[in-house]
Enzyme design. Structure first.
Site, PDB file in Angstrom:
ATOM      1  N   SER A  81       0.852  -1.191   0.000  1.00 48.00           N
ATOM      2  CA  SER A  81       0.000   0.000   0.000  1.00 48.00           C
ATOM      3  C   SER A  81       0.895   1.251   0.000  1.00 48.00           C
ATOM      4  O   SER A  81       1.711   1.419  -0.901  1.00 48.00           O
ATOM      5  CB  SER A  81      -0.946  -0.036   1.204  1.00 48.00           C
ATOM      6  N   GLU A 129      -8.961  -5.550  -6.342  1.00 48.11           N
ATOM      7  CA  GLU A 129      -8.605  -4.135  -6.315  1.00 48.11           C
ATOM      8  C   GLU A 129      -8.924  -3.428  -7.629  1.00 48.11           C
ATOM      9  O   GLU A 129      -8.934  -2.192  -7.684  1.00 48.11           O
ATOM     10  CB  GLU A 129      -7.129  -3.975  -5.979  1.00 48.11           C
ATOM     11  N   HIS A 143      -7.313  -5.680  -1.169  1.00 45.68           N
ATOM     12  CA  HIS A 143      -6.170  -4.854  -0.777  1.00 45.68           C
ATOM     13  C   HIS A 143      -5.459  -5.396   0.460  1.00 45.68           C
ATOM     14  O   HIS A 143      -4.231  -5.330   0.549  1.00 45.68           O
ATOM     15  CB  HIS A 143      -6.638  -3.418  -0.528  1.00 45.68           C
TER      16      HIS A 143
END
Length: 290
Positions: free
Chosen positions: A162, A224, A262
């Protein structure tokens, strides 16, 4: 036994510790930030060159997962493609999986007008401290790790997910000599897309007259694709740039994990990352399962 059931002894209050691990605290000279450092080291003797090392961002959330995965898989390198290594998880003094401080540590300065919209409409935490964070890793953390453990400085990996993945890419594109393997999971390229695009172009131009020896794994979860941040799409664009540089010593791979989002992508990504970074035959060698 006289027909009576044996009483089962129940012990409570103990704590489980992953073998071969320790936790220490370090205070950075720049920024005066306290970090919680998690270290996992092999129980066997190191090779003459030292152990490979993985510097793992967001250590509070993923250190245990990676340490256990490595402990199991490195028992049979010839089968799994994972050799013993030292893992250094960089985290914060909190019992929570994530700290808001990561927003500052993983990002470069960005004008408020260019920040993405917060999904909850709130203000973003402090950001823009990536240079100080990188200085901490290079000038303070690495020397301490190399003092206390036998490290092969020619086999250093950095892993981030991330915003941590964004940090990994920032280092790759601006200071590629600092690590030999870069793993960016679900990288938040949308946070500073223009910077990544511009630096990727400069990176390619610099390599016209130079060569590197780095391996790069970009990865995302299939789910995602439906998010407005378009993480897989941005990662694929960067992969297309990096894959053109193989003749210059940049070995790039993109992986998209079916059915993963995610956060759920982390365990499967960690397993793939270990094989990518630590197999004895190079990042693209295939190995049979145990």
């Amino acid at each position: 036994m006289d027909g009576k059931k044996a009483k089962q002894e129940i012990v409570t209050g103990g704590q489980f510790t992953i073998p071969g691990t320790e936790v220490r605290k370090m205070r950075s000279r720049k920024g005066d930030r306290v970090y919680q450092i998690f270290v996992s080291s092999p129980l066997e003797e190191p090779p003459s060159s030292g152990f490979p090392v993985i510097y793992l961002l967001d250590g509070n959330s993923v250190f245990g997962t990676m340490a256990e995965a490595l402990r199991v898989q490195s028992r049979r390198p010839e089968k799994t493609g994972v050799v013993p290594a030292v893992i250094v998880g960089i985290g914060y003094p909190t019992d929570q999986p994530f700290s808001a401080v990561r927003h500052c540590d993983f990002t470069l300065p960005l004008p408020e007008s260019e920040l993405p919209v917060h999904p909850k409409g709130a203000a973003w935490p402090e950001h823009g401290g990536a240079e100080e964070f990188l200085s901490f890793i290079e000038e303070e953390l690495k020397p301490e790790v190399e003092r206390d453990y036998r490290i092969d400085t020619g086999r250093q990996t950095i892993f981030g997910h991330s915003l941590g993945g964004l940090f990994v890419l920032q280092v790759l594109l601006t200071r590629p000599e600092l690590f030999q393997t870069y793993i960016a999971g679900s990288p938040s390229i949308h946070w500073n897309k223009r910077f990544i695009q511009e630096e990727a172009e400069r990176f390619a131009v610099r390599l016209r007259d130079a060569e590197l020896d780095v391996s790069v794994l970009l990865a995302a979860g299939e789910i995602e694709k439906s998010h407005k941040s378009r993480i897989p799409e941005h990662a694929k664009v960067l992969f297309s740039v990096l894959s053109e540089l193989e003749s210059k010593g940049v070995r790039a791979e993109y992986r998209e994990f079916e059915g993963e989002g995610h956060i759920s992508v982390l365990p499967v990504l960690i397993s793939r990352a270990l094989r990518f970074a630590l197999n004895p035959g190079g990042p693209h060698t295939s190995f049979s399962s145990v």
